[in-house]
Design an enzyme around this catalytic site. Structure first.
Site, short mmCIF file in Angstrom:
data_model
loop_
_atom_site.label_atom_id
_atom_site.label_comp_id
_atom_site.label_asym_id
_atom_site.label_seq_id
_atom_site.Cartn_x
_atom_site.Cartn_y
_atom_site.Cartn_z
N SER A 14 0.84 -1.21 0.19
CA SER A 14 0.09 -0.17 -0.13
C SER A 14 0.98 1.26 0.08
CB SER A 14 -0.87 -0.12 1.16
OG SER A 14 -1.86 1.16 1.35
N SER A 16 -0.78 4.34 0.46
CA SER A 16 -1.37 5.21 1.34
C SER A 16 -0.79 5.76 2.37
CB SER A 16 -2.66 4.50 1.75
OG SER A 16 -3.67 4.16 0.68
N LYS A 65 -13.35 -4.75 1.68
CA LYS A 65 -14.26 -3.86 1.07
C LYS A 65 -15.74 -4.13 1.31
CE LYS A 65 -11.29 -1.28 -1.99
NZ LYS A 65 -11.28 -0.51 -3.30
N ASP A 101 -13.75 5.63 -4.18
CA ASP A 101 -13.24 5.25 -5.46
C ASP A 101 -13.59 5.88 -6.87
OD1 ASP A 101 -11.34 3.68 -4.22
OD2 ASP A 101 -12.54 1.89 -4.33
N GLY A 129 -15.61 -6.33 -11.70
CA GLY A 129 -15.38 -6.42 -10.21
C GLY A 129 -15.97 -5.13 -9.51
N ASN A 151 -16.91 -7.93 -20.05
CA ASN A 151 -15.88 -8.76 -19.05
C ASN A 151 -15.80 -10.10 -19.53
OD1 ASN A 151 -14.78 -8.84 -16.48
ND2 ASN A 151 -16.31 -10.38 -15.84
N ARG A 152 -14.70 -10.56 -19.24
CA ARG A 152 -14.40 -11.97 -19.36
C ARG A 152 -15.48 -13.00 -19.13
NH1 ARG A 152 -9.25 -14.18 -16.47
NH2 ARG A 152 -10.38 -13.66 -14.66
N GLY A 239 -3.84 5.75 -13.66
CA GLY A 239 -4.44 5.39 -12.63
C GLY A 239 -4.18 6.17 -11.20
#
Ligand code: ATR
Length: 279
Positions: A14, A16, A65, A101, A129, A151-152, A239
């Site tokens: 992380s 953060s 989460k 997010d 996801g 999506n796959r 990103g």
């Protein structure tokens, strides 16, 4: 001293702490932000520990989460809609939670391209996801016209589309080229390209020439997906900025100051990921 944290399992990767420690220094706040490795069986106890004492909240990352939602007192509307959270804070002895997010993604796009407006636009998202759910929710709040999810595993895209209603459709692979022609913003949320040379294969020649292309992966800073987009002359949104912007709300809740995402902060974290990074 007020303490906040990021919890996950594992958590060593992380960035953060780097971000929040920068803001604590910048604002001369005597606080602490630490990484805590919390195993799934200890999640409930950890969150409960935030109800008293100097720990005033936490960021929550993979794999907690979704599970964490049932351990807080006041999940906001966003958390209830998407079924996951990433930020918990204490207020009047109650634990509140939100997911930042989606807002982090939108703020990142607007920092890169201030003139961009999501209103009336068509988005195509690769992946289905937890991140996709957060993005779909936020893009709908920003009044996009339509979102295609590719999506796959088609059933997962279908599930999200059903949850959010008629403005969201699960895209069959056969129809991808046609929808790319109408796409204003193309977003990768899959881990393909994370620390690898791989990229999702796409019929790039069909993508609307004025589409902007965003990735939520930030290791490497410019993913193979973004490199390919750039080679096709699209404006790209890396990103890392999303990671920085999603952190703003938590810092404000815990330490009482709304921090700013500066180029200096971007460079600090970018150099931690890639020592050769040049602004
Ligand atoms: P997050 O919470 O970050 O969105 P996630 O819930 O693990 O992460 O979702 C990752 C998404 O990336 C999934 O939609 C996954 O596809 P599947 O639903 O088929 O599992 C997608 N993904 C991961 N690896 C992939 C790969 N090699 N090729 C295509 N899609 C991939």
């Amino acid at each position: 001293m007020k303490t906040a944290s990021v919890i996950g399992w594992p958590i060593s990767h992380s960035r953060s702490p780097l971000i929040h420690s920068y803001w604590l220094r910048q604002h001369a706040i005597e606080g602490l932000y630490e990484k805590c490795a919390v195993e799934p069986e200890n999640l409930s106890d950890f969150i409960h520990s935030l109800r008293t004492g100097t720990r005033v909240g936490t960021n929550v990352t993979i794999p907690h989460k979704e599970t964490a939602v049932s351990f807080v007192d006041v999940p906001d509307d966003r958390v209830r809609r998407i079924g996951s959270l990433n930020t918990i804070w204490r207020e009047n002895n109650k634990l509140f939670a939100t997911s930042t997010d989606g807002a982090g993604f939108v703020a990142n796009v607007l920092q890169h391209i201030p003139a961009f407006s999501f209103e009336g636009k068509i988005a195509t998202i690769l992946g289905a996801g937890g991140s996709t759910r957060a993005l779909v929710d936020e893009l709908l709040r920003c009044d996009v016209k339509h979102i295609h999810i590719q999506n796959r595993t088609h059933a997962k895209a279908e599930h999200i589309a059903q949850h959010f209603g008629p403005q969201v459709t699960a895209q069959h692979h056969d129809h991808l080229a046609a929808s790319l022609e109408l796409t204003d913003i193309l977003i990768n949320t899959t881990a393909v390209g994370m620390n690898s040379e791989n990229s999702i294969p796409l019929p790039w020649q069909h993508l609307n020439p004025s589409a902007i292309v965003a990735d939520i992966v930030y290791t490497p800073l410019i993913t193979p997906f973004l490199q390919t987009a750039k080679a096709h002359h699209h404006a790209i949104i890396p990103g890392l900025g999303m990671l920085l912007h999603q952190a703003v709300i938590g810092f404000e809740k815990w330490f009482g100051v709304k921090p700013i995402v500066t180029q200096e902060l971007y460079s600090l974290v970018a150099r931690d990921i890639d020592p050769d990074y040049q602004p």
